[in-house]
Write a protein that holds these residues in place. Structure first.
Motif, PDB file in Angstrom:
ATOM      1  N   CYS A  95     -44.577  -1.580   3.714  1.00  0.00           N
ATOM      2  CA  CYS A  95     -45.529  -1.195   4.756  1.00  0.00           C
ATOM      3  C   CYS A  95     -44.784  -0.760   6.016  1.00  0.00           C
ATOM      4  O   CYS A  95     -43.721  -1.289   6.328  1.00  0.00           O
ATOM      5  CB  CYS A  95     -46.452  -2.356   5.104  1.00  0.00           C
ATOM      6  N   LEU A  96     -45.371   0.193   6.709  1.00  0.00           N
ATOM      7  CA  LEU A  96     -44.851   0.643   7.997  1.00  0.00           C
ATOM      8  C   LEU A  96     -45.940   0.479   9.043  1.00  0.00           C
ATOM      9  O   LEU A  96     -47.092   0.854   8.822  1.00  0.00           O
ATOM     10  CB  LEU A  96     -44.437   2.115   7.937  1.00  0.00           C
ATOM     11  N   VAL A  97     -45.567  -0.080  10.189  1.00  0.00           N
ATOM     12  CA  VAL A  97     -46.509  -0.274  11.282  1.00  0.00           C
ATOM     13  C   VAL A  97     -46.427   0.907  12.231  1.00  0.00           C
ATOM     14  O   VAL A  97     -45.339   1.332  12.628  1.00  0.00           O
ATOM     15  CB  VAL A  97     -46.202  -1.578  12.035  1.00  0.00           C
ATOM     16  N   THR A  98     -47.581   1.461  12.580  1.00  0.00           N
ATOM     17  CA  THR A  98     -47.653   2.509  13.601  1.00  0.00           C
ATOM     18  C   THR A  98     -48.642   2.045  14.667  1.00  0.00           C
ATOM     19  O   THR A  98     -49.578   1.314  14.373  1.00  0.00           O
ATOM     20  CB  THR A  98     -48.116   3.853  13.010  1.00  0.00           C
ATOM     21  N   THR A  99     -48.435   2.505  15.895  1.00  0.00           N
ATOM     22  CA  THR A  99     -49.170   1.939  17.025  1.00  0.00           C
ATOM     23  C   THR A  99     -49.885   3.012  17.831  1.00  0.00           C
ATOM     24  O   THR A  99     -49.349   4.091  18.056  1.00  0.00           O
ATOM     25  CB  THR A  99     -48.203   1.203  17.973  1.00  0.00           C
ATOM     26  N   ALA A 100     -51.090   2.669  18.274  1.00  0.00           N
ATOM     27  CA  ALA A 100     -51.793   3.486  19.265  1.00  0.00           C
ATOM     28  C   ALA A 100     -52.167   2.581  20.429  1.00  0.00           C
ATOM     29  O   ALA A 100     -52.637   1.455  20.219  1.00  0.00           O
ATOM     30  CB  ALA A 100     -53.047   4.116  18.672  1.00  0.00           C
ATOM     31  N   LEU A 101     -51.925   3.043  21.634  1.00  0.00           N
ATOM     32  CA  LEU A 101     -52.346   2.312  22.819  1.00  0.00           C
ATOM     33  C   LEU A 101     -53.781   2.701  23.145  1.00  0.00           C
ATOM     34  O   LEU A 101     -54.126   3.886  23.154  1.00  0.00           O
ATOM     35  CB  LEU A 101     -51.431   2.627  24.002  1.00  0.00           C
ATOM     36  N   THR A 102     -54.625   1.703  23.393  1.00  0.00           N
ATOM     37  CA  THR A 102     -56.033   1.963  23.671  1.00  0.00           C
ATOM     38  C   THR A 102     -56.322   1.701  25.145  1.00  0.00           C
ATOM     39  O   THR A 102     -55.638   0.911  25.799  1.00  0.00           O
ATOM     40  CB  THR A 102     -56.941   1.069  22.806  1.00  0.00           C
ATOM     41  N   ASP A 103     -57.355   2.356  25.641  1.00  0.00           N
ATOM     42  CA  ASP A 103     -57.765   2.138  27.025  1.00  0.00           C
ATOM     43  C   ASP A 103     -58.815   1.030  27.123  1.00  0.00           C
ATOM     44  O   ASP A 103     -59.251   0.676  28.212  1.00  0.00           O
ATOM     45  CB  ASP A 103     -58.312   3.429  27.630  1.00  0.00           C
ATOM     46  N   GLU A 104     -59.222   0.494  25.959  1.00  0.00           N
ATOM     47  CA  GLU A 104     -60.153  -0.615  25.932  1.00  0.00           C
ATOM     48  C   GLU A 104     -59.376  -1.918  25.753  1.00  0.00           C
ATOM     49  O   GLU A 104     -58.219  -1.918  25.368  1.00  0.00           O
ATOM     50  CB  GLU A 104     -61.162  -0.462  24.776  1.00  0.00           C
ATOM     51  N   LYS A 105     -60.054  -3.036  26.009  1.00  0.00           N
ATOM     52  CA  LYS A 105     -59.442  -4.342  25.754  1.00  0.00           C
ATOM     53  C   LYS A 105     -59.666  -4.668  24.281  1.00  0.00           C
ATOM     54  O   LYS A 105     -60.462  -5.537  23.914  1.00  0.00           O
ATOM     55  CB  LYS A 105     -60.069  -5.401  26.666  1.00  0.00           C
ATOM     56  N   ASP A 106     -58.940  -3.935  23.457  1.00  0.00           N
ATOM     57  CA  ASP A 106     -59.222  -3.950  22.024  1.00  0.00           C
ATOM     58  C   ASP A 106     -57.939  -4.062  21.227  1.00  0.00           C
ATOM     59  O   ASP A 106     -57.071  -3.187  21.316  1.00  0.00           O
ATOM     60  CB  ASP A 106     -59.972  -2.660  21.638  1.00  0.00           C
TER      61      ASP A 106
END
Length: 347
Positions: A95-106
């Motif tokens: 598995c490979l982890v990829t990340t997105a930064l969100t503007d919500e507290k999520d």
């Protein structure tokens, strides 16, 4: 927008992304494969049905978002690094982890991998596909350098493992609620999901997951989707105190039947006080301390915020204390990852 137009725009953006240096070279392979697949869908003759193109466009759009997030200097590499060890404990496939930064507290962690769809539906695409699976994590942008606040991702990983391996669903078969309505059955299922995810997180970050719950939802009441916060914290505390209780027994039995690991401590709380008192990173020794620095950091931060911390914390503003302790935690994990990388290269 028409899915073919979206795919054309995505192809342009992915081509630019492919020229961006990645920290993890394996993500480049996924980017190149996605470029080739998008190009195939746009140029193959005869064309795929519109519904197939639309479905693929949605998957490509999501994958692009997380691949793009993993190219930025903002990505929370340290928490990603910790998560990889936990993922390897429970999921046998690469598995490979990829990340997105969100503007919500999520916070979220989910599968969005497009390759199963490509293999099953895009039957005329004949090129090899990546042999690893993409896992997408979302982190609030404000917490990108706050690893102590990201312990919730271990909870989200618990949900991911649960859904991937049908753990809660299996408990509903092994220990059904006799005579209950579908509505009641669904509430029980959802509450079991939350308790499993909390216990899973407690295996890695101990009391930090309870501290996080108490900080974010201290007065959370019972709802159709979640047990009350007090009950969730009680379950976590009981597990960490090695107290037997029926729900834990149920999960352990189910995991055993599924051939999966037990719920058990996988962390050691390091003694960070001497290093953090001197405002320097702690030298982590082993994977267990890598997870354990999260509860250690929470405990150190709580003492500092209540006026019982090191001399440097006295008189400092609350946010300054929080930032420095998170920064020291982040640097401790980063240094550990660099040592491991250096060790593997030397070997």
């Amino acid at each position: 927008m028409h899915p073919r137009t979206d795919l054309s725009l995505l192809l342009e953006s992915l081509s630019q992304l492919s020229k961006t240096p990645y920290f993890n070279k394996a993500l480049e392979a996924h980017t190149r494969a996605l470029i080739d697949t998008v190009d195939h869908v746009l140029t193959v003759s005869p064309s795929y049905d519109d519904e197939i193109v639309r479905s693929f466009s949605e998957k490509a759009w999501i994958t692009h978002r997380y691949l793009q997030g993993s190219t930025t200097k903002e990505l929370p590499y340290e928490i990603e690094y910790c998560m990889r060890f936990a993922i390897a404990d429970w999921l046998p496939e690469k598995c490979l982890v990829t990340t997105a930064l969100t503007d919500e507290k999520d916070f979220h962690l989910k599968v969005g991998d497009p390759w199963e769809f490509v293999a099953k539906v895009l039957t005329r695409y004949g090129h090899p596909l990546p042999d690893s699976r993409l896992i997408f994590i979302g982190v609030p942008r404000l917490y990108k350098h706050m690893p102590l606040f990201c312990s919730a991702l271990y909870h989200e990983l618990g949900h991911f493992v649960d859904l991937t391996r049908n753990i809660t669903e299996t408990t509903m078969l092994l220990e059904p609620i006799e005579g209950a309505s579908e509505v009641v059955q669904d509430v029980v299922r959802r509450h079991r999901c939350e308790h499993f995810a909390d216990l899973f997180a407690a295996c890695y970050v101990g009391s930090a997951i309870a501290d996080s719950l108490d900080a974010v939802h201290p007065f959370g009441e019972r709802t159709p989707t979640h047990p009350p916060t007090t009950e969730r914290i009680e379950v976590i505390r009981g597990f960490l105190a090695d107290e037997p209780f029926d729900e834990l027994t149920m999960f352990q039995d189910t995991l055993s039947r599924l051939g999966m690991p037990r719920l058990e401590r996988r962390f050691v709380v390091p003694e960070i006080e001497s290093a953090f008192d001197d405002i320097r990173p702690y030298t982590l020794t082993g994977e267990a301390e890598l997870h354990g620095i999260i509860p250690a950091g929470w405990s150190y931060m709580a003492k500092a915020l209540h006026g019982a911390g090191a001399p440097w914390t006295r008189g400092a503003q609350r946010l300054e204390i929080i930032r420095v302790i998170n920064d020291l935690t982040e640097k401790s994990v980063r240094n550990s990852s660099l040592r491991q990388l250096w060790s593997s290269v030397s070997a």
